[in-house]
Design a protein around this motif. Structure first.
Motif, PDB file in Angstrom:
ATOM      1  N   ARG A 115      21.166  19.269   0.446  1.00 10.01           N
ATOM      2  CA  ARG A 115      20.480  19.309  -0.856  1.00 10.01           C
ATOM      3  C   ARG A 115      19.989  17.934  -1.301  1.00 10.01           C
ATOM      4  O   ARG A 115      19.004  17.840  -2.052  1.00 10.01           O
ATOM      5  CB  ARG A 115      21.418  19.888  -1.922  1.00 10.01           C
ATOM      6  N   ASN A 116      20.657  16.851  -0.888  1.00 11.09           N
ATOM      7  CA  ASN A 116      20.256  15.513  -1.325  1.00 11.09           C
ATOM      8  C   ASN A 116      19.651  14.663  -0.219  1.00 11.09           C
ATOM      9  O   ASN A 116      19.612  13.435  -0.318  1.00 11.09           O
ATOM     10  CB  ASN A 116      21.451  14.793  -1.959  1.00 11.09           C
ATOM     11  N   TRP A 117      19.195  15.343   0.832  1.00 16.94           N
ATOM     12  CA  TRP A 117      18.340  14.686   1.829  1.00 16.94           C
ATOM     13  C   TRP A 117      16.890  14.892   1.395  1.00 16.94           C
ATOM     14  O   TRP A 117      16.471  16.013   1.106  1.00 16.94           O
ATOM     15  CB  TRP A 117      18.521  15.309   3.213  1.00 16.94           C
ATOM     16  N   ARG A 118      16.109  13.819   1.368  1.00 17.51           N
ATOM     17  CA  ARG A 118      14.695  13.910   1.025  1.00 17.51           C
ATOM     18  C   ARG A 118      13.874  13.247   2.142  1.00 17.51           C
ATOM     19  O   ARG A 118      14.176  12.140   2.573  1.00 17.51           O
ATOM     20  CB  ARG A 118      14.394  13.176  -0.279  1.00 17.51           C
ATOM     21  N   PHE A 119      12.828  13.922   2.570  1.00 17.33           N
ATOM     22  CA  PHE A 119      11.870  13.356   3.520  1.00 17.33           C
ATOM     23  C   PHE A 119      10.522  13.283   2.817  1.00 17.33           C
ATOM     24  O   PHE A 119      10.011  14.302   2.348  1.00 17.33           O
ATOM     25  CB  PHE A 119      11.778  14.223   4.775  1.00 17.33           C
ATOM     26  N   VAL A 120       9.958  12.096   2.711  1.00 16.66           N
ATOM     27  CA  VAL A 120       8.687  11.914   2.010  1.00 16.66           C
ATOM     28  C   VAL A 120       7.681  11.266   2.953  1.00 16.66           C
ATOM     29  O   VAL A 120       8.034  10.493   3.834  1.00 16.66           O
ATOM     30  CB  VAL A 120       8.854  11.064   0.733  1.00 16.66           C
ATOM     31  N   SER A 121       6.422  11.595   2.728  1.00 16.14           N
ATOM     32  CA  SER A 121       5.352  11.122   3.608  1.00 16.14           C
ATOM     33  C   SER A 121       4.353  10.284   2.829  1.00 16.14           C
ATOM     34  O   SER A 121       4.007  10.608   1.688  1.00 16.14           O
ATOM     35  CB  SER A 121       4.648  12.322   4.246  1.00 16.14           C
ATOM     36  N   GLY A 122       3.894   9.204   3.465  1.00 14.15           N
ATOM     37  CA  GLY A 122       2.876   8.361   2.857  1.00 14.15           C
ATOM     38  C   GLY A 122       1.935   7.816   3.909  1.00 14.15           C
ATOM     39  O   GLY A 122       2.250   7.841   5.109  1.00 14.15           O
ATOM     40  N   THR A 123       0.796   7.350   3.473  1.00 16.28           N
ATOM     41  CA  THR A 123      -0.150   6.738   4.395  1.00 16.28           C
ATOM     42  C   THR A 123       0.464   5.461   4.969  1.00 16.28           C
ATOM     43  O   THR A 123       1.407   4.907   4.385  1.00 16.28           O
ATOM     44  CB  THR A 123      -1.455   6.385   3.683  1.00 16.28           C
ATOM     45  N   PRO A 124      -0.062   4.971   6.091  1.00 20.93           N
ATOM     46  CA  PRO A 124       0.457   3.703   6.629  1.00 20.93           C
ATOM     47  C   PRO A 124       0.453   2.581   5.608  1.00 20.93           C
ATOM     48  O   PRO A 124       1.400   1.782   5.538  1.00 20.93           O
ATOM     49  CB  PRO A 124      -0.497   3.411   7.792  1.00 20.93           C
ATOM     50  N   GLU A 125      -0.595   2.531   4.790  1.00 22.12           N
ATOM     51  CA  GLU A 125      -0.670   1.476   3.776  1.00 22.12           C
ATOM     52  C   GLU A 125       0.419   1.654   2.714  1.00 22.12           C
ATOM     53  O   GLU A 125       1.037   0.672   2.268  1.00 22.12           O
ATOM     54  CB  GLU A 125      -2.052   1.488   3.102  1.00 22.12           C
ATOM     55  N   GLN A 126       0.660   2.898   2.313  1.00 20.41           N
ATOM     56  CA  GLN A 126       1.717   3.162   1.326  1.00 20.41           C
ATOM     57  C   GLN A 126       3.092   2.835   1.884  1.00 20.41           C
ATOM     58  O   GLN A 126       3.932   2.243   1.198  1.00 20.41           O
ATOM     59  CB  GLN A 126       1.662   4.628   0.891  1.00 20.41           C
ATOM     60  N   VAL A 127       3.331   3.231   3.133  1.00 22.30           N
ATOM     61  CA  VAL A 127       4.633   2.976   3.760  1.00 22.30           C
ATOM     62  C   VAL A 127       4.865   1.472   3.875  1.00 22.30           C
ATOM     63  O   VAL A 127       5.941   0.960   3.530  1.00 22.30           O
ATOM     64  CB  VAL A 127       4.710   3.643   5.146  1.00 22.30           C
ATOM     65  N   GLN A 128       3.867   0.747   4.357  1.00 22.25           N
ATOM     66  CA  GLN A 128       4.015  -0.694   4.497  1.00 22.25           C
ATOM     67  C   GLN A 128       4.183  -1.375   3.152  1.00 22.25           C
ATOM     68  O   GLN A 128       4.969  -2.313   3.001  1.00 22.25           O
ATOM     69  CB  GLN A 128       2.800  -1.278   5.223  1.00 22.25           C
ATOM     70  N   GLY A 129       3.453  -0.869   2.138  1.00 21.49           N
ATOM     71  CA  GLY A 129       3.581  -1.445   0.801  1.00 21.49           C
ATOM     72  C   GLY A 129       4.972  -1.255   0.228  1.00 21.49           C
ATOM     73  O   GLY A 129       5.544  -2.179  -0.373  1.00 21.49           O
ATOM     74  N   LEU A 130       5.529  -0.056   0.398  1.00 20.16           N
ATOM     75  CA  LEU A 130       6.883   0.205  -0.089  1.00 20.16           C
ATOM     76  C   LEU A 130       7.893  -0.685   0.624  1.00 20.16           C
ATOM     77  O   LEU A 130       8.763  -1.285  -0.020  1.00 20.16           O
ATOM     78  CB  LEU A 130       7.236   1.683   0.117  1.00 20.16           C
ATOM     79  N   PHE A 131       7.746  -0.772   1.944  1.00 19.74           N
ATOM     80  CA  PHE A 131       8.683  -1.608   2.690  1.00 19.74           C
ATOM     81  C   PHE A 131       8.564  -3.077   2.270  1.00 19.74           C
ATOM     82  O   PHE A 131       9.578  -3.756   2.089  1.00 19.74           O
ATOM     83  CB  PHE A 131       8.448  -1.468   4.191  1.00 19.74           C
ATOM     84  N   SER A 132       7.349  -3.555   2.115  1.00 19.05           N
ATOM     85  CA  SER A 132       7.154  -4.960   1.733  1.00 19.05           C
ATOM     86  C   SER A 132       7.771  -5.265   0.378  1.00 19.05           C
ATOM     87  O   SER A 132       8.241  -6.386   0.126  1.00 19.05           O
ATOM     88  CB  SER A 132       5.662  -5.296   1.710  1.00 19.05           C
ATOM     89  N   SER A 133       7.796  -4.256  -0.507  1.00 19.15           N
ATOM     90  CA  SER A 133       8.352  -4.480  -1.844  1.00 19.15           C
ATOM     91  C   SER A 133       9.856  -4.743  -1.816  1.00 19.15           C
ATOM     92  O   SER A 133      10.419  -5.255  -2.786  1.00 19.15           O
ATOM     93  CB  SER A 133       8.042  -3.286  -2.756  1.00 19.15           C
ATOM     94  N   LEU A 134      10.514  -4.406  -0.701  1.00 19.53           N
ATOM     95  CA  LEU A 134      11.944  -4.700  -0.570  1.00 19.53           C
ATOM     96  C   LEU A 134      12.193  -6.197  -0.457  1.00 19.53           C
ATOM     97  O   LEU A 134      13.285  -6.687  -0.765  1.00 19.53           O
ATOM     98  CB  LEU A 134      12.522  -3.994   0.660  1.00 19.53           C
TER      99      LEU A 134
END
Length: 207
Positions: A115-134
């Motif tokens: 119930r608390n596993w989530r899989f989300v999808s984003g464009t390569p730019e979105q994925v890289q942007g999220l990761f870079s924000s870390l």
């Protein structure tokens, strides 16, 4: 004089010991904030980081090849904590991996309440942007994945270790390593859950 000494030992010493340990809880009872503001999940579907204690990972374009990492994380981190309020695991994948994600979810569901596993999808730019924000010293590989997973608190702050005995600043935890998950990450998740429980109790007491 002797009577005064005995009274000091009986009454003052326990107070000193209590204050020592109480200060220890205040100093070491919180998990360090390593990044003050992680990007949100706008554009990634209906999952969110705000108001949740999240374990964030990046499975990239080929989630099926990271099955071992997912199962390690499931056994060592998700299962002990998934019943806690507002706890979740979010795995970021790239578009086109829906079939692999469904297969992963089906396999997990055979032995886990997902119930608390989530899989989300984003464009390569979105994925890289999220990761870079870390703002870590790590990087995504060519498939937009990393074996490392990250602890994000309810205010979207990256939590980790600023004085780890092996790595110094420890931004993430290696999901390929059962030892890293079991010996370090599990302890840190316990700390952050306890931190929020203590804050909740304090808020209730102050009302």
């Amino acid at each position: 004089m002797k009577k005064t000494f005995v009274l000091t030992v009986l009454f003052v010493l326990p107070l000193v010991v209590y204050l020592f340990f109480a200060s220890g809880v205040n100093r070491f009872g919180k998990l360090p904030v390593l990044t003050a503001q992680v990007g949100d999940l706008e554009g990634f579907g209906d999952a969110r980081l705000d108001g949740r204690i999240s374990i964030l990972g990046f499975l990239g374009t080929d989630p099926g090849s990271k099955k071992g990492n997912v199962f390690n994380l499931n056994q060592k981190i998700y299962k002990p904590f998934y019943e806690f309020t507002d706890f979740q695991v979010i795995m970021v994948v790239a578009p086109g991996s829906e079939a692999a994600v469904e297969e992963l979810r089906s396999e997990l569901a055979t032995f886990t309440d997902i119930r608390n596993w989530r899989f989300v999808s984003g464009t390569p730019e979105q994925v890289q942007g999220l990761f870079s924000s870390l703002q870590t010293d790590l990087a995504l590989d060519a498939s937009l994945s990393t074996p490392y997973v990250f602890i994000i608190d309810k205010e979207r702050r990256l939590r980790g270790r600023d004085s780890d005995e092996d790595e110094g600043t420890k931004y993430g935890f290696d999901a390929t390593s059962v030892a890293d998950l079991n010996n370090k990450m599990k302890d840190d998740v316990k700390i952050i859950l306890a931190e929020y429980r203590m804050a909740l109790k304090k808020n209730r007491a102050d009302r």
